[in-house]
Design a protein around this motif. Sequence first.
Motif, PDB file in Angstrom:
ATOM      1  N   SER A 104      41.004  46.646  49.231  1.00  0.00           N
ATOM      2  CA  SER A 104      39.748  46.657  48.458  1.00  0.00           C
ATOM      3  C   SER A 104      38.664  45.936  49.232  1.00  0.00           C
ATOM      4  O   SER A 104      38.943  45.296  50.268  1.00  0.00           O
ATOM      5  N   GLY A 105      37.452  45.987  48.697  1.00  0.00           N
ATOM      6  CA  GLY A 105      36.336  45.298  49.337  1.00  0.00           C
ATOM      7  C   GLY A 105      36.485  43.792  49.290  1.00  0.00           C
ATOM      8  O   GLY A 105      36.256  43.090  50.276  1.00  0.00           O
ATOM      9  N   ALA A 106      36.861  43.277  48.116  1.00  0.00           N
ATOM     10  CA  ALA A 106      37.024  41.823  48.000  1.00  0.00           C
ATOM     11  C   ALA A 106      38.082  41.344  48.995  1.00  0.00           C
ATOM     12  O   ALA A 106      37.906  40.325  49.666  1.00  0.00           O
ATOM     13  N   ASN A 109      36.672  41.106  52.471  1.00  0.00           N
ATOM     14  CA  ASN A 109      35.859  39.912  52.702  1.00  0.00           C
ATOM     15  C   ASN A 109      36.713  38.645  52.742  1.00  0.00           C
ATOM     16  O   ASN A 109      36.413  37.712  53.489  1.00  0.00           O
ATOM     17  N   PHE A 134      26.394  40.422  47.159  1.00  0.00           N
ATOM     18  CA  PHE A 134      27.624  40.668  46.404  1.00  0.00           C
ATOM     19  C   PHE A 134      28.740  40.973  47.394  1.00  0.00           C
ATOM     20  O   PHE A 134      28.615  41.861  48.229  1.00  0.00           O
ATOM     21  N   HIS A 135      29.849  40.223  47.266  1.00  0.00           N
ATOM     22  CA  HIS A 135      30.954  40.416  48.207  1.00  0.00           C
ATOM     23  C   HIS A 135      32.300  40.565  47.522  1.00  0.00           C
ATOM     24  O   HIS A 135      33.318  40.644  48.210  1.00  0.00           O
ATOM     25  N   GLY A 136      32.319  40.601  46.180  1.00  0.00           N
ATOM     26  CA  GLY A 136      33.587  40.825  45.488  1.00  0.00           C
ATOM     27  C   GLY A 136      33.883  39.721  44.492  1.00  0.00           C
ATOM     28  O   GLY A 136      33.140  38.747  44.350  1.00  0.00           O
ATOM     29  N   GLU A 186      24.868  41.644  53.641  1.00  0.00           N
ATOM     30  CA  GLU A 186      24.792  43.103  53.521  1.00  0.00           C
ATOM     31  C   GLU A 186      23.439  43.496  54.127  1.00  0.00           C
ATOM     32  O   GLU A 186      22.470  42.767  53.946  1.00  0.00           O
ATOM     33  N   GLU A 191      24.168  45.537  44.835  1.00  0.00           N
ATOM     34  CA  GLU A 191      24.455  45.173  43.439  1.00  0.00           C
ATOM     35  C   GLU A 191      23.248  44.565  42.738  1.00  0.00           C
ATOM     36  O   GLU A 191      23.242  44.425  41.521  1.00  0.00           O
ATOM     37  N   ASP A 219      28.815  43.001  55.656  1.00  0.00           N
ATOM     38  CA  ASP A 219      29.579  43.649  54.591  1.00  0.00           C
ATOM     39  C   ASP A 219      28.988  45.050  54.435  1.00  0.00           C
ATOM     40  O   ASP A 219      27.904  45.215  53.871  1.00  0.00           O
ATOM     41  N   ILE A 221      30.535  47.468  52.879  1.00  0.00           N
ATOM     42  CA  ILE A 221      31.405  48.094  51.874  1.00  0.00           C
ATOM     43  C   ILE A 221      30.642  49.126  51.052  1.00  0.00           C
ATOM     44  O   ILE A 221      31.175  50.184  50.713  1.00  0.00           O
ATOM     45  N   GLN A 222      29.376  48.843  50.779  1.00  0.00           N
ATOM     46  CA  GLN A 222      28.557  49.812  50.026  1.00  0.00           C
ATOM     47  C   GLN A 222      27.645  50.617  50.958  1.00  0.00           C
ATOM     48  O   GLN A 222      27.397  51.797  50.732  1.00  0.00           O
ATOM     49  N   LYS A 248      35.593  50.841  49.614  1.00  0.00           N
ATOM     50  CA  LYS A 248      34.961  51.908  48.840  1.00  0.00           C
ATOM     51  C   LYS A 248      35.222  53.287  49.452  1.00  0.00           C
ATOM     52  O   LYS A 248      36.349  53.757  49.439  1.00  0.00           O
TER      53      LYS A 248
HETATM   54  C1  LIG Z   1      28.752  45.051  49.212  1.00  0.00           C
HETATM   55  C2  LIG Z   1      30.041  44.920  48.460  1.00  0.00           C
HETATM   56  N1  LIG Z   1      30.988  44.089  48.923  1.00  0.00           N
HETATM   57  C3  LIG Z   1      32.158  43.945  48.289  1.00  0.00           C
HETATM   58  C4  LIG Z   1      32.437  44.626  47.129  1.00  0.00           C
HETATM   59  C5  LIG Z   1      33.750  44.442  46.435  1.00  0.00           C
HETATM   60  O1  LIG Z   1      34.551  45.572  46.577  1.00  0.00           O
HETATM   61  P1  LIG Z   1      35.793  45.807  45.605  1.00  0.00           P
HETATM   62  O2  LIG Z   1      35.256  46.094  44.256  1.00  0.00           O
HETATM   63  O3  LIG Z   1      36.528  46.965  46.223  1.00  0.00           O
HETATM   64  O4  LIG Z   1      36.609  44.552  45.642  1.00  0.00           O
HETATM   65  C6  LIG Z   1      31.479  45.493  46.609  1.00  0.00           C
HETATM   66  C7  LIG Z   1      31.723  46.221  45.336  1.00  0.00           C
HETATM   67  O5  LIG Z   1      30.834  46.634  44.645  1.00  0.00           O
HETATM   68  C8  LIG Z   1      30.249  45.644  47.283  1.00  0.00           C
HETATM   69  O6  LIG Z   1      29.283  46.460  46.828  1.00  0.00           O
END
Ligand SMILES: Cc1ncc(COP(=O)(O)O)c(C=O)c1O
Length: 392
Positions: A104-106, A109, A134-136, A186, A191, A219, A221-222, A248
């Motif tokens: 997962s994203g969290a 990170n 936002f990082h999780g 990011e 978020e 990050d 992830i998005q 993601k």
């Molecule tokens: C930039 C960013 N980092 C980390 C995450 C966390 O990812 P996850 O929900 O897969 O843990 C998100 C989720 O929205 C995100 O947008």
Amino acid sequence: MIDETLVRREHDALMHNYGRLPVAFVRGEGAHLYDADGRRYVDCMAGIGMINVGHCHPAVVEAIQRQAATLISVSNLYYTEPMISLAEWIRDRGLGGRVFFCNSGAEANEAALKLARKHGGPERTEVVSLIDGFHGRTYGALSLTGQPDKQTRFAPLVPGVRYVERDDVPGLRAAVGPQTCAIFVETIQGEIGVQPVRNEMLRLARQLADEHGALLVFDEIQTGMGRTGPLFSYQDLDVTPDVMTLAKSLGGGVPIGAVTARPGLDEVFAPGDHGSTFAGSPLACAAALAACHVLDDAALQAHVREQGKRLLAGLEGLVADGLAVEARGRGLMCGVDLVMPRAAEAVRAMLDEGYLVNNTTPRTLRFLPPLVISGDDVDGLVAALRRVVPRL
Ligand SMILES: Cc1ncc(COP(=O)(O)O)c(C=O)c1O
């Protein structure tokens, strides 16, 4: 209308940490989702940026079916080919160094945080991240997430994180020093409503990381996996990070996360430093590799830029007509601030119109459609906003 028994069962069986909209989906195809009555919705959120290839992309479905019938999961005590192929793809398209997989994203990170702490050693234990980032939701990732409303009920957090405002150049300069092991950012804060971090801040983060031997972590992830146009958003900028986190849309809809770094950081993690039971499973990696091949396509990337411009022009039209105050976006990652703080009502009204959008603040609507969205659906989205917003 949603079946009320489903709502009751959900209420009785699941913890109440989500506020759900009154719709249940049973099928998806491309940029469309369908409820049990067969009503079609245009998905302008891609499951919060998690399905950039579109729902049930045939290449991803085929890869999952083939891999599921062959080998689903194997421990990381052994070698498996899909994981290696996916790592090669990420390494070769991204920062050129090795890859760590998670789910997962969290988790990505968390792993990047541990990598940075180990790289920094006992002297460099602090991390700098941005307010409104936002990082999780796990403890390390939440500690990096500079949003008090998400943190307060869970204090104390992981110590040693300094927060800087998104555009605060002197603040960033003051926060980074010989004690810093990493700067997490990011390139566009999703978020909080698609707020781009200025180039000047990113360039300064790069410079300060170099000066102090800290790692610059993006990050993505998005913003990654084609969302803003290129495969990774930094590729449109003049700043390259040391480390990038992905999740993601990497998996084409299947859970997977990854950390990748530039060469030179390949040996920071040694056996036993970090791991995860399911990470890099053949099933997730086969799905991800299929998704990566779909996204690694110049025609699709041109489509993202074209449809992104079309969507942003539509949102700017709302601003020009006094229905909104600001529109922002890069590629198919767009946001619009409404005049009144009625974004939650707008989300509900857009659902009735057959469009899935979300609000990140009381005023801000965010749009992250699957990258395969058609021009007609983009026009339909803007037309629906034009009907809904004046009624709020
Ligand atoms: C930039 C960013 N980092 C980390 C995450 C966390 O990812 P996850 O929900 O897969 O843990 C998100 C989720 O929205 C995100 O947008």
